[in-house]
Design a protein around this motif. Structure first.
Motif, PDB file in Angstrom:
ATOM      1  N   UNK A  29       0.864  -1.177   0.000  1.00  0.00           N
ATOM      2  CA  UNK A  29       0.000   0.000   0.000  1.00  0.00           C
ATOM      3  C   UNK A  29       0.900   1.225   0.000  1.00  0.00           C
ATOM      4  N   UNK A  30       0.809   2.015  -1.047  1.00  0.00           N
ATOM      5  CA  UNK A  30       1.550   3.273  -1.133  1.00  0.00           C
ATOM      6  C   UNK A  30       0.672   4.380  -0.587  1.00  0.00           C
ATOM      7  N   UNK A  31       1.134   5.019   0.470  1.00  0.00           N
ATOM      8  CA  UNK A  31       0.419   6.175   1.015  1.00  0.00           C
ATOM      9  C   UNK A  31       1.074   7.439   0.467  1.00  0.00           C
ATOM     10  N   UNK A  32       0.291   8.244  -0.233  1.00  0.00           N
ATOM     11  CA  UNK A  32       0.747   9.500  -0.813  1.00  0.00           C
ATOM     12  C   UNK A  32       0.540  10.625   0.201  1.00  0.00           C
ATOM     13  N   UNK A  33       1.525  11.508   0.322  1.00  0.00           N
ATOM     14  CA  UNK A  33       1.422  12.675   1.207  1.00  0.00           C
ATOM     15  C   UNK A  33       1.112  12.239   2.642  1.00  0.00           C
ATOM     16  N   UNK A  34       1.999  11.434   3.190  1.00  0.00           N
ATOM     17  CA  UNK A  34       1.790  10.849   4.521  1.00  0.00           C
ATOM     18  C   UNK A  34       1.874  11.846   5.663  1.00  0.00           C
ATOM     19  N   UNK A  87       6.190  14.620 -10.095  1.00  0.00           N
ATOM     20  CA  UNK A  87       7.476  14.211 -10.683  1.00  0.00           C
ATOM     21  C   UNK A  87       7.489  12.695 -10.827  1.00  0.00           C
ATOM     22  N   UNK A  88       8.461  12.135 -11.561  1.00  0.00           N
ATOM     23  CA  UNK A  88       8.505  10.669 -11.695  1.00  0.00           C
ATOM     24  C   UNK A  88       8.525   9.975 -10.326  1.00  0.00           C
ATOM     25  N   UNK A  89       7.706   8.941 -10.219  1.00  0.00           N
ATOM     26  CA  UNK A  89       7.583   8.240  -8.943  1.00  0.00           C
ATOM     27  C   UNK A  89       8.689   7.203  -8.784  1.00  0.00           C
ATOM     28  N   UNK A  90       9.240   7.065  -7.566  1.00  0.00           N
ATOM     29  CA  UNK A  90      10.310   6.101  -7.324  1.00  0.00           C
ATOM     30  C   UNK A  90       9.792   4.693  -7.006  1.00  0.00           C
ATOM     31  N   UNK A  91       8.624   4.362  -7.509  1.00  0.00           N
ATOM     32  CA  UNK A  91       8.019   3.051  -7.262  1.00  0.00           C
ATOM     33  C   UNK A  91       7.243   2.674  -8.526  1.00  0.00           C
ATOM     34  N   UNK A  92       7.311   1.396  -8.913  1.00  0.00           N
ATOM     35  CA  UNK A  92       6.669   1.010 -10.170  1.00  0.00           C
ATOM     36  C   UNK A  92       5.468   0.088  -9.995  1.00  0.00           C
ATOM     37  N   UNK A  93       5.099  -0.226  -8.755  1.00  0.00           N
ATOM     38  CA  UNK A  93       3.899  -1.027  -8.519  1.00  0.00           C
ATOM     39  C   UNK A  93       3.414  -0.801  -7.088  1.00  0.00           C
ATOM     40  N   UNK A  94       2.115  -0.714  -6.948  1.00  0.00           N
ATOM     41  CA  UNK A  94       1.465  -0.708  -5.637  1.00  0.00           C
ATOM     42  C   UNK A  94       0.147  -1.445  -5.793  1.00  0.00           C
ATOM     43  N   UNK A  95      -0.146  -2.321  -4.860  1.00  0.00           N
ATOM     44  CA  UNK A  95      -1.420  -3.040  -4.901  1.00  0.00           C
ATOM     45  C   UNK A  95      -2.574  -2.109  -4.554  1.00  0.00           C
ATOM     46  N   UNK A  96      -2.281  -1.091  -3.752  1.00  0.00           N
ATOM     47  CA  UNK A  96      -3.277  -0.084  -3.393  1.00  0.00           C
ATOM     48  C   UNK A  96      -2.550   1.233  -3.158  1.00  0.00           C
ATOM     49  N   UNK A  97      -3.269   2.333  -3.354  1.00  0.00           N
ATOM     50  CA  UNK A  97      -2.758   3.670  -3.068  1.00  0.00           C
ATOM     51  C   UNK A  97      -3.768   4.369  -2.167  1.00  0.00           C
ATOM     52  N   UNK A  98      -3.254   4.982  -1.110  1.00  0.00           N
ATOM     53  CA  UNK A  98      -4.074   5.718  -0.154  1.00  0.00           C
ATOM     54  C   UNK A  98      -3.584   7.159  -0.145  1.00  0.00           C
TER      55      UNK A  98
END
Length: 194
Positions: A29-34, A87-98
């Motif tokens: 799970x990638x959390x954006x703007x934590x 900007x380009x993201x430093x991750x190429x896969x996330x099962x979920x994004x929060x």
């Protein structure tokens, strides 16, 4: 180093209840703007089978997340990523994004970049939380909040769900659920178009 956001303590349990229903059982799970990192700690603790990947663009937030993470000692909580959604993201896969409380305190281009990157790397669900308008209508408290945001930065503001739906669709995502939350906020659950 550790920051504290009073809103995180107030909203984490209602958010956790929705996440328990919509997140996959396993995965990243990638959390954006934590922000402070308090949600990351709470949700990594609540979902031990998921790897929680916090991120933020702000160095002060990244330091706070790292400090909270060090104190918590949770094996499924990854080190925070420096991530600016535009900007380009430093991750190429996330099962979920929060993404909690970012859309309204950033320029519209940030929302567009969030959908573009989610459409590229997302496995199952994009979860957004915050105040939104519906058909351009705002409840009075959110109208006041919107005015306050725009007075601080004219590029900020409470976004309309129809605009978010349109932006998501252009990147292969569709709004599947809109859930009313406390304090005139909503959870928006997007999934890839099948």
């Amino acid at each position: 180093m550790k920051q504290h956001a009073p809103a995180a303590a107030r909203n984490r349990e209602p958010i956790r209840e929705v996440l328990a229903r919509v997140l996959p059982e396993r995965g990243i799970v990638l959390e954006i703007a934590s922000g402070s990192g308090e949600h990351a700690i709470a949700f990594a603790h609540a979902f031990p089978a998921l790897t929680w990947q916090p991120s933020d663009a702000d160095p002060t937030a990244l330091a706070s997340i790292a400090a909270h993470r060090d104190e918590a000692g949770l094996a499924n909580l990854a080190a925070p990523l420096a991530l600016d959604v535009t900007r380009p993201w430093p991750i190429d896969h996330a099962d979920a994004i929060v993404c909690i409380n970012m859309i309204h305190i950033s320029p519209w281009e940030s929302a567009l970049a969030l959908f573009a990157n989610a459409g590229r790397i997302l496995g199952s669900v994009l979860y957004l939380y915050g105040p939104y308008s519906f058909d351009r209508a705002l409840v009075p408290s959110n109208a006041d909040f919107d005015r306050s945001l725009r007075s601080r930065d004219s590029r900020w503001g409470v976004r309309d769900v129809a605009d978010l739906e349109q932006a998501a669709r252009s990147h292969g995502l569709e709004l599947r659920e809109t859930i009313a939350m406390p304090a005139n906020n909503h959870s928006l659950v997007f999934r890839p178009v099948v």
